[in-house]
Write an enzyme that holds these catalytic residues in place. Structure first.
Site, PDB file in Angstrom:
ATOM      1  CE  LYS A   1      48.536  37.841  44.280  1.00 35.34           C
ATOM      2  NZ  LYS A   1      49.240  38.607  43.248  1.00 35.34           N
TER       3      LYS A   1
ATOM      4  CB  SER B   1      40.094  41.573  44.377  1.00 32.20           C
ATOM      5  OG  SER B   1      40.224  40.253  44.866  1.00 32.20           O
TER       6      SER B   1
END
Length: 499
Positions: A43, A284
């Protein structure tokens, strides 16, 4: 190595690492390890791209507050970018996301507004929109902002293609959250070679894409909670709605296959990555690897497969990923400790054998200067904390006083001010003689000795501390409710977490 003008210049150019211990024979399985970004996640790329695009367009004014709804990694990336560029940042986040993320955000200077877990991702997004409209903040809109996808076409995808120059990339595997990585990378890979397969993983118990159901939206296009959503383990993956960017990737035919992944398999493979490859990632990432292995088992020898590992495992210390990872020595470690005689908790320091009571020592006379200092300080100050600067139990006492709004004097015995002629050590000897306790901290209220951290906390629990403060006219916040156990060091008390 290189020199950079700013931490922001270090974003991207993350390594592609071959996973030899996982790949089936003959299949080349690689991981794009995004934890190498400065704030530890994929991100970071999007955070910088959104802010710089908003600066170029004039949407973001100098000094304006930035706001975004995030499960943590986007917010952490934004906090880094905003810190460097001088923008205040507010993050809205569902309370169910890990405590580490909140602390990292606040450490970087962001304000964190929590929303009820029952309201899920749509709730934290709605709160961000509400705050932005009320206060005039710049809302990043990561779930629909094309800058999110564009940066991955321009950087992430090009890095992968450069690493496979002269070779064929057969398959790229990713999860989805905002959809920016999915849309941006898939678009560029397909442009370079339409035969490259794009495989998207999602939780097996929350198959938003696999359900085939359209994403419901409210007035103005704001997403409502998808009917197929269920709570799952993969933080940052698959919020309770399908983002615009994900919808656009699907509509453009960029996705070739959907693979459901069980939470238990995500946990197992994240741990296995650490123990077999030395790659420290979050849940994840384990889930994405699970989908990539599913593809690899069905692929012919010679296939090249890349999977995205979006972040570092440090974001998950308080989550089920670390269940069973103890803080204290287990039986095997205790046995190993006891296999040699020295440096053991159950042995005499510096030698073998079981601890025995220390022999009585002849008491040295107390230092007159130290005696005078203790007497004068205790008499003059309503509340005195004799402490060590960085002792965790001393900090626990300070936290309680701060919560209660109690003014106090802290005498930090190991600080520079008390090191000259070992004044701190001499004061400590006086305290040990006066109180009968050789430990620090020691607390005095109204001239009377209360005790150390444990005794002070016990006095708060049984109400005697309140009585002592009121009898001596010492101001404190009577409306505060605090459990002292929450203030203890995390390694000592499992509930200790100040969020």
């Amino acid at each position: 190595m290189a020199r950079y003008d700013s931490i922001l210049d270090t974003i991207g150019r993350t390594p592609l690492v071959r996973l030899d211990t996982f790949a089936p024979p003959g299949v080349n399985l690689y991981a794009k390890v995004e934890a190498f970004n400065p704030m530890g996640s994929v991100k970071d790329r999007m955070a910088l791209a959104i802010i710089e695009q908003a600066e170029r367009s004039g949407e973001l004014r100098p000094g304006q507050t930035v706001i975004e709804a995030t499960s943590g990694n986007t917010g952490i990336g934004l906090a880094m970018v905003c810190a460097r560029k001088g923008y205040p940042l507010v993050v809205t986040m569902a309370e169910s996301f890990s405590v580490e993320r909140r602390k990292l955000l606040r450490y970087l200077g962001a304000r964190v507004v929590l929303t009820p877990a029952s309201e899920k991702g749509t709730g934290m997004l709605a709160k961000a929109i509400e705050l932005a409209e009320t206060h005039g903040y710049f809302l990043c809109r990561q779930f629909e902002n094309e800058a999110n996808a564009e940066v991955h076409s321009r950087t992430t995808a090009r890095e992968i293609l450069a690493d496979f120059r002269g070779e064929v990339l057969d398959c790229w595997v990713s999860g989805f959250g905002t959809g920016g990585t999915l849309k941006g990378v898939a678009r560029a890979l397909k442009q370079a070679n339409p035969a490259t397969r794009v495989v998207v993983a999602e939780p097996d118990n929350a198959r938003l894409l696999g359900s085939g159901l359209a994403q419901p939206r409210q007035a103005g296009g704001v997403p409502a909670s998808h009917p197929s959503f269920r709570p799952h383990l993969m933080q940052g993956w698959s919020p309770d709605f399908i983002s615009r960017l994900t919808e656009e990737a699907l509509a453009a035919g960029l996705v070739d296959e959907l693979v459901p992944v069980a939470g238990s398999e995500a946990l197992r493979l994240a741990r296995e990555l650490a123990r077999r490859e030395g790659i420290f990632v979050g849940t994840s990432s384990g889930a994405t690897l699970a989908a990539a292995l599913d593809v690899a088992r069905r692929s012919p020898p010679g296939s090249n497969i890349v999977c995205m590992l979006p972040d570092t495992g440090e974001r998950y210390l308080s989550t089920p990923l670390f269940d069973g990872i103890g803080e204290q020595m287990n039986d095997e470690e205790l046995a190993l400790s006891r296999s040699t005689p020295g440096y053991r908790f159950d042995a005499v320091p510096g030698g073998g054998g079981v601890r025995r009571p220390a022999p009585e020592r002849e008491k040295a006379p107390l230092d007159a200067e130290a005696v005078g200092f203790v007497d004068e300080t205790v008499a003059a100050e309503p509340v005195v904390l004799f402490a060590l600067e960085w002792c965790e139990f001393c900090w626990s006492v300070r936290k309680l006083f701060a919560r209660l709004g109690i003014d106090y004097r802290s005498v930090d015995l190991d600080s520079v001010a008390y090191q000259a002629d070992d004044l701190g050590g001499r004061i400590r000897a006086v305290l040990a003689e006066r109180t009968g306790a050789r430990t620090i901290p020691q607390v005095f209220i109204g001239g009377e000795h209360v005790g150390g951290c444990s005794e002070l906390f016990d006095a708060w629990r049984d109400g005697s501390l309140r009585g002592r403060l009121e009898d001596r006219g010492i101001a404190y916040d009577r409306d505060v409710e605090v459990d002292p156990d929450d203030l203890l060091p995390g390694w000592l008390h499992p509930r200790a977490s100040i969020v």
